[in-house]
Design a protein around this motif. Structure first.
Motif, PDB file in Angstrom:
ATOM      1  N   GLU A   1       0.836  -1.205   0.000  1.00 49.09           N
ATOM      2  CA  GLU A   1       0.000   0.000   0.000  1.00 49.09           C
ATOM      3  C   GLU A   1       0.870   1.254   0.000  1.00 49.09           C
ATOM      4  OE1 GLU A   1      -3.826   1.940   0.048  1.00 49.09           O
ATOM      5  OE2 GLU A   1      -3.029  -0.012  -0.597  1.00 49.09           O
ATOM      6  N   LEU A   2       2.004   1.211   0.676  1.00 49.93           N
ATOM      7  CA  LEU A   2       2.933   2.331   0.658  1.00 49.93           C
ATOM      8  C   LEU A   2       3.464   2.613  -0.750  1.00 49.93           C
ATOM      9  CD1 LEU A   2       5.029   1.884   3.915  1.00 49.93           C
ATOM     10  CD2 LEU A   2       4.072   4.042   3.115  1.00 49.93           C
ATOM     11  N   ARG A   3       3.637   1.582  -1.531  1.00 47.15           N
ATOM     12  CA  ARG A   3       4.095   1.765  -2.918  1.00 47.15           C
ATOM     13  C   ARG A   3       2.969   2.259  -3.807  1.00 47.15           C
ATOM     14  NH1 ARG A   3       9.428   1.737  -2.449  1.00 47.15           N
ATOM     15  NH2 ARG A   3       9.583   1.396  -4.696  1.00 47.15           N
ATOM     16  N   ARG A   4       1.744   1.881  -3.476  1.00 46.32           N
ATOM     17  CA  ARG A   4       0.599   2.259  -4.306  1.00 46.32           C
ATOM     18  C   ARG A   4       0.148   3.693  -4.059  1.00 46.32           C
ATOM     19  NH1 ARG A   4      -4.501   3.246  -4.369  1.00 46.32           N
ATOM     20  NH2 ARG A   4      -4.623   3.199  -2.092  1.00 46.32           N
ATOM     21  N   ASP A   5       0.169   4.120  -2.796  1.00 43.08           N
ATOM     22  CA  ASP A   5      -0.369   5.424  -2.429  1.00 43.08           C
ATOM     23  C   ASP A   5       0.773   6.367  -2.041  1.00 43.08           C
ATOM     24  OD1 ASP A   5      -1.627   7.633  -1.407  1.00 43.08           O
ATOM     25  OD2 ASP A   5      -2.979   6.541  -0.089  1.00 43.08           O
ATOM     26  N   PRO A   6       1.159   7.297  -2.928  1.00 42.09           N
ATOM     27  CA  PRO A   6       2.299   8.173  -2.650  1.00 42.09           C
ATOM     28  C   PRO A   6       2.058   9.177  -1.535  1.00 42.09           C
ATOM     29  CG  PRO A   6       1.184   8.862  -4.660  1.00 42.09           C
ATOM     30  CD  PRO A   6       0.563   7.563  -4.247  1.00 42.09           C
ATOM     31  N   ASP A   7       0.802   9.342  -1.115  1.00 45.58           N
ATOM     32  CA  ASP A   7       0.518  10.293  -0.044  1.00 45.58           C
ATOM     33  C   ASP A   7       0.747   9.713   1.340  1.00 45.58           C
ATOM     34  OD1 ASP A   7      -0.101  12.224  -1.886  1.00 45.58           O
ATOM     35  OD2 ASP A   7      -2.269  11.912  -1.774  1.00 45.58           O
ATOM     36  N   LEU A   8       0.874   8.383   1.439  1.00 47.58           N
ATOM     37  CA  LEU A   8       1.203   7.775   2.733  1.00 47.58           C
ATOM     38  C   LEU A   8       2.657   8.086   3.082  1.00 47.58           C
ATOM     39  CD1 LEU A   8      -0.424   4.227   2.444  1.00 47.58           C
ATOM     40  CD2 LEU A   8      -1.331   6.217   3.664  1.00 47.58           C
ATOM     41  N   VAL A   9       2.882   8.480   4.314  1.00 40.97           N
ATOM     42  CA  VAL A   9       4.262   8.757   4.740  1.00 40.97           C
ATOM     43  C   VAL A   9       4.687   7.723   5.777  1.00 40.97           C
ATOM     44  CG1 VAL A   9       5.850  10.457   5.728  1.00 40.97           C
ATOM     45  CG2 VAL A   9       4.003  11.203   4.219  1.00 40.97           C
ATOM     46  N   LYS A  10       4.247   7.876   7.016  1.00 39.49           N
ATOM     47  CA  LYS A  10       4.678   6.930   8.030  1.00 39.49           C
ATOM     48  C   LYS A  10       3.543   5.962   8.370  1.00 39.49           C
ATOM     49  CE  LYS A  10       7.906   6.371   9.275  1.00 39.49           C
ATOM     50  NZ  LYS A  10       8.875   5.339   8.785  1.00 39.49           N
ATOM     51  N   VAL A  11       3.844   4.690   8.170  1.00 37.64           N
ATOM     52  CA  VAL A  11       2.908   3.613   8.489  1.00 37.64           C
ATOM     53  C   VAL A  11       3.501   2.799   9.638  1.00 37.64           C
ATOM     54  CG1 VAL A  11       1.753   1.535   7.634  1.00 37.64           C
ATOM     55  CG2 VAL A  11       2.020   3.538   6.133  1.00 37.64           C
ATOM     56  N   PHE A  12       2.677   2.526  10.630  1.00 36.19           N
ATOM     57  CA  PHE A  12       3.108   1.807  11.829  1.00 36.19           C
ATOM     58  C   PHE A  12       2.495   0.411  11.871  1.00 36.19           C
ATOM     59  CE2 PHE A  12       2.889   6.335  13.023  1.00 36.19           C
ATOM     60  CZ  PHE A  12       4.197   6.552  13.427  1.00 36.19           C
ATOM     61  N   VAL A  13       3.259  -0.528  12.414  1.00 37.60           N
ATOM     62  CA  VAL A  13       2.782  -1.888  12.646  1.00 37.60           C
ATOM     63  C   VAL A  13       2.672  -2.089  14.152  1.00 37.60           C
ATOM     64  CG1 VAL A  13       3.315  -4.336  12.386  1.00 37.60           C
ATOM     65  CG2 VAL A  13       3.798  -2.741  10.514  1.00 37.60           C
ATOM     66  N   VAL A  14       1.490  -2.542  14.598  1.00 38.25           N
ATOM     67  CA  VAL A  14       1.199  -2.659  16.027  1.00 38.25           C
ATOM     68  C   VAL A  14       0.724  -4.085  16.324  1.00 38.25           C
ATOM     69  CG1 VAL A  14      -0.092  -1.686  17.964  1.00 38.25           C
ATOM     70  CG2 VAL A  14       0.467  -0.241  15.977  1.00 38.25           C
ATOM     71  N   PRO A  15       1.538  -4.900  16.982  1.00 40.49           N
ATOM     72  CA  PRO A  15       1.152  -6.297  17.236  1.00 40.49           C
ATOM     73  C   PRO A  15      -0.177  -6.462  17.963  1.00 40.49           C
ATOM     74  CG  PRO A  15       3.496  -6.003  17.660  1.00 40.49           C
ATOM     75  CD  PRO A  15       2.932  -4.634  17.407  1.00 40.49           C
ATOM     76  N   ASP A  16      -0.515  -5.545  18.869  1.00 44.60           N
ATOM     77  CA  ASP A  16      -1.747  -5.692  19.652  1.00 44.60           C
ATOM     78  C   ASP A  16      -2.972  -5.067  18.978  1.00 44.60           C
ATOM     79  OD1 ASP A  16      -0.379  -7.032  21.633  1.00 44.60           O
ATOM     80  OD2 ASP A  16      -0.021  -5.233  22.845  1.00 44.60           O
ATOM     81  N   LEU A  17      -2.784  -4.442  17.826  1.00 39.72           N
ATOM     82  CA  LEU A  17      -3.901  -3.777  17.149  1.00 39.72           C
ATOM     83  C   LEU A  17      -4.817  -4.805  16.493  1.00 39.72           C
ATOM     84  CD1 LEU A  17      -4.804  -0.819  16.542  1.00 39.72           C
ATOM     85  CD2 LEU A  17      -3.628  -1.044  14.338  1.00 39.72           C
ATOM     86  N   LYS A  18      -6.124  -4.570  16.571  1.00 41.53           N
ATOM     87  CA  LYS A  18      -7.098  -5.519  16.010  1.00 41.53           C
ATOM     88  C   LYS A  18      -7.440  -5.204  14.557  1.00 41.53           C
ATOM     89  CE  LYS A  18      -7.293  -7.681  19.889  1.00 41.53           C
ATOM     90  NZ  LYS A  18      -6.511  -8.941  20.024  1.00 41.53           N
ATOM     91  N   GLU A  19      -7.513  -3.912  14.204  1.00 42.54           N
ATOM     92  CA  GLU A  19      -7.801  -3.553  12.814  1.00 42.54           C
ATOM     93  C   GLU A  19      -7.122  -2.233  12.469  1.00 42.54           C
ATOM     94  OE1 GLU A  19     -12.123  -1.388  13.121  1.00 42.54           O
ATOM     95  OE2 GLU A  19     -12.094  -3.567  12.935  1.00 42.54           O
ATOM     96  N   LYS A  20      -6.805  -2.063  11.213  1.00 43.99           N
ATOM     97  CA  LYS A  20      -6.050  -0.885  10.779  1.00 43.99           C
ATOM     98  C   LYS A  20      -6.886   0.385  10.917  1.00 43.99           C
ATOM     99  CE  LYS A  20      -7.104  -1.365   5.802  1.00 43.99           C
ATOM    100  NZ  LYS A  20      -7.697  -2.720   5.768  1.00 43.99           N
ATOM    101  N   PHE A  21      -6.171   1.526  11.026  1.00 45.13           N
ATOM    102  CA  PHE A  21      -6.851   2.813  11.031  1.00 45.13           C
ATOM    103  C   PHE A  21      -5.937   3.882  10.439  1.00 45.13           C
ATOM    104  CE2 PHE A  21      -4.595   2.942  15.097  1.00 45.13           C
ATOM    105  CZ  PHE A  21      -4.107   4.242  15.146  1.00 45.13           C
ATOM    106  N   TYR A  22      -6.576   4.901   9.842  1.00 43.62           N
ATOM    107  CA  TYR A  22      -5.848   6.040   9.284  1.00 43.62           C
ATOM    108  C   TYR A  22      -5.861   7.191  10.292  1.00 43.62           C
ATOM    109  CZ  TYR A  22      -5.964   3.661   4.760  1.00 43.62           C
ATOM    110  OH  TYR A  22      -5.798   2.763   3.743  1.00 43.62           O
ATOM    111  N   PHE A  23      -4.784   7.955  10.339  1.00 40.75           N
ATOM    112  CA  PHE A  23      -4.679   9.040  11.302  1.00 40.75           C
ATOM    113  C   PHE A  23      -5.428  10.289  10.871  1.00 40.75           C
ATOM    114  CE2 PHE A  23      -1.216   6.360  12.581  1.00 40.75           C
ATOM    115  CZ  PHE A  23      -1.055   6.586  13.938  1.00 40.75           C
ATOM    116  N   HIS A  24      -5.512  10.537   9.561  1.00 45.11           N
ATOM    117  CA  HIS A  24      -6.027  11.815   9.103  1.00 45.11           C
ATOM    118  C   HIS A  24      -7.229  11.681   8.170  1.00 45.11           C
ATOM    119  CE1 HIS A  24      -2.558  13.591  10.991  1.00 45.11           C
ATOM    120  NE2 HIS A  24      -1.737  12.851  10.266  1.00 45.11           N
ATOM    121  N   LYS A  25      -7.932  10.559   8.230  1.00 48.25           N
ATOM    122  CA  LYS A  25      -9.118  10.393   7.383  1.00 48.25           C
ATOM    123  C   LYS A  25     -10.374  10.368   8.234  1.00 48.25           C
ATOM    124  CE  LYS A  25      -7.176   8.118   3.313  1.00 48.25           C
ATOM    125  NZ  LYS A  25      -7.244   6.966   2.403  1.00 48.25           N
TER     126      LYS A  25
END
Length: 353
Positions: free
Chosen positions: A329-353
């Motif tokens: 997704e980082l390669r597909r969407d040039p507007d993404l800058v910092k993406v975090f991986v969180v082992p305890d997270l249940k589902e992904k979320f965007y910070f600014h959407k």
């Protein structure tokens, strides 16, 4: 029976498996860190695709991590279970020519956690206690995962050593945004960022850039010369890593200016630079590849005292199970800058959407 954990293992180029692996066993001078957050870096993509460190596969990548100490080795002092820590990922021998003179980044057996040895895209990672730095209790989880990227740009800022009121051009608006923020805090003016994403250029403005240039719409060389009254920039930071942008950076420098080489190009790539400019123009070049040692302590202080506030760069957080999707997704969407991986997270979320 060995304790097991979940991890993302790059088994071979373009083959990543989310699987159970043994929890690392720690040596007497190490700590076991339970990963809280690990950021994705461009080098993680390079390892995934086999363009870098392919001889180290299979490997658990991820080097922009922080976590809580889960256990300590028998000879560790100064740390206890539950401490929040970030770890200097640089592993050096301490005895070679370069280490003896304080140049650990040039160590002849230099390796890094998450790049050459197993890293943070897992539930746990082992690290030398001597490499660990405590994090303030009130530092938020995602800012804490920004310590490592800041160390790299901080080291480059020190190498460049820009003077107050000097002009700085940053080519690239990924980590280039951090380079610009540090230049602002050094008192540089103007600070100019060049890129091709309006969203990223807006982040650069939010974090201190005086002027941004979208090279899709205007000639960056011409624009830099206009801004500097035809003289050229005092300093240029190349943070992209292509031969074209390195050649462009060198031409943007004023006579006597300095180029800080930060972007990593492919091994064997060559750029055309005129020796004439080195001699009669007295232009200078220095390189910087990573942060090391107390860069970690310094980066933590800059974040703790909000000299650097990286939140505008935060794009997306995903569970550990979705790492491979996030890399793509980082390669597909040039507007993404910092993406975090969180082992305890249940589902992904965007910070600014």
């Amino acid at each position: 029976m060995k304790k097991m954990m979940k991890a993302q293992v790059v088994k071979e180029p373009y083959v990543m498996e989310y699987m159970d692996v043994p929890v690392p066993r720690i040596a007497e001078d190490e700590v076991l860190i339970k990963i809280k957050v690990c950021g994705i870096c461009g080098s993680d993509w390079s390892i995934y695709t086999g363009k870098y460190a392919s001889e180290k596969l299979p490997l658990i990548t991820g080097h922009e991590f922080w976590g809580e100490i889960a256990s300590v080795g028998s000879k560790v002092s100064g740390f206890k279970e539950g401490d929040r820590v970030a770890a200097d990922i640089c592993l050096t021998c301490g005895t070679c020519y370069f280490c003896r003179r304080g140049d650990g980044l040039l160590c002849t057996s230099f390796t890094q956690l998450g790049i050459h040895t197993n890293g943070g895209f897992a539930e746990y990672v082992a690290a030398p206690a001597a490499n660990c730095y405590k994090l303030p209790d009130d530092m938020d989880d995602y800012t804490a995962a920004f310590v490592e990227p800041l160390t790299a740009t901080l080291h480059a800022s020190k190498r460049m050593d820009a003077k107050i009121a000097s002009s700085v051009v940053v080519i690239g608006c990924g980590l280039g945004i951090l380079h610009a923020a540090l230049a602002k805090w050094r008192g540089c003016a103007p600070v100019i960022v060049i890129g091709d994403s309006e969203a990223r250029l807006e982040m650069a403005r939010q974090m201190g850039a005086d002027i941004t240039i979208d090279y899709r719409r205007e000639d960056p060389m011409q624009r830099v010369m206009e801004i500097t009254d035809g003289i050229g920039a005092d300093y240029v930071i190349e943070a992209v890593g292509t031969t074209r942008t390195y050649e462009q950076a060198f031409k943007m420098l004023r006579r006597g200016g300095k180029l800080e080489a930060f972007g990593i190009s492919a091994q064997g790539d060559t750029a055309a630079l005129e020796p004439y400019e080195f001699v009669l123009g007295e232009k200078k070049v220095s390189g910087s590849c990573a942060g090391i040692g107390n860069n970690w302590g310094e980066a933590i202080r800059l974040l703790a005292y909000k000299r650097i506030v990286p939140a505008p760069m935060f794009s997306l957080a995903v569970p550990l199970s979705e790492l491979e999707w996030a890399l793509k997704e980082l390669r597909r969407d040039p507007d993404l800058v910092k993406v975090f991986v969180v082992p305890d997270l249940k589902e992904k979320f965007y910070f600014h959407k």
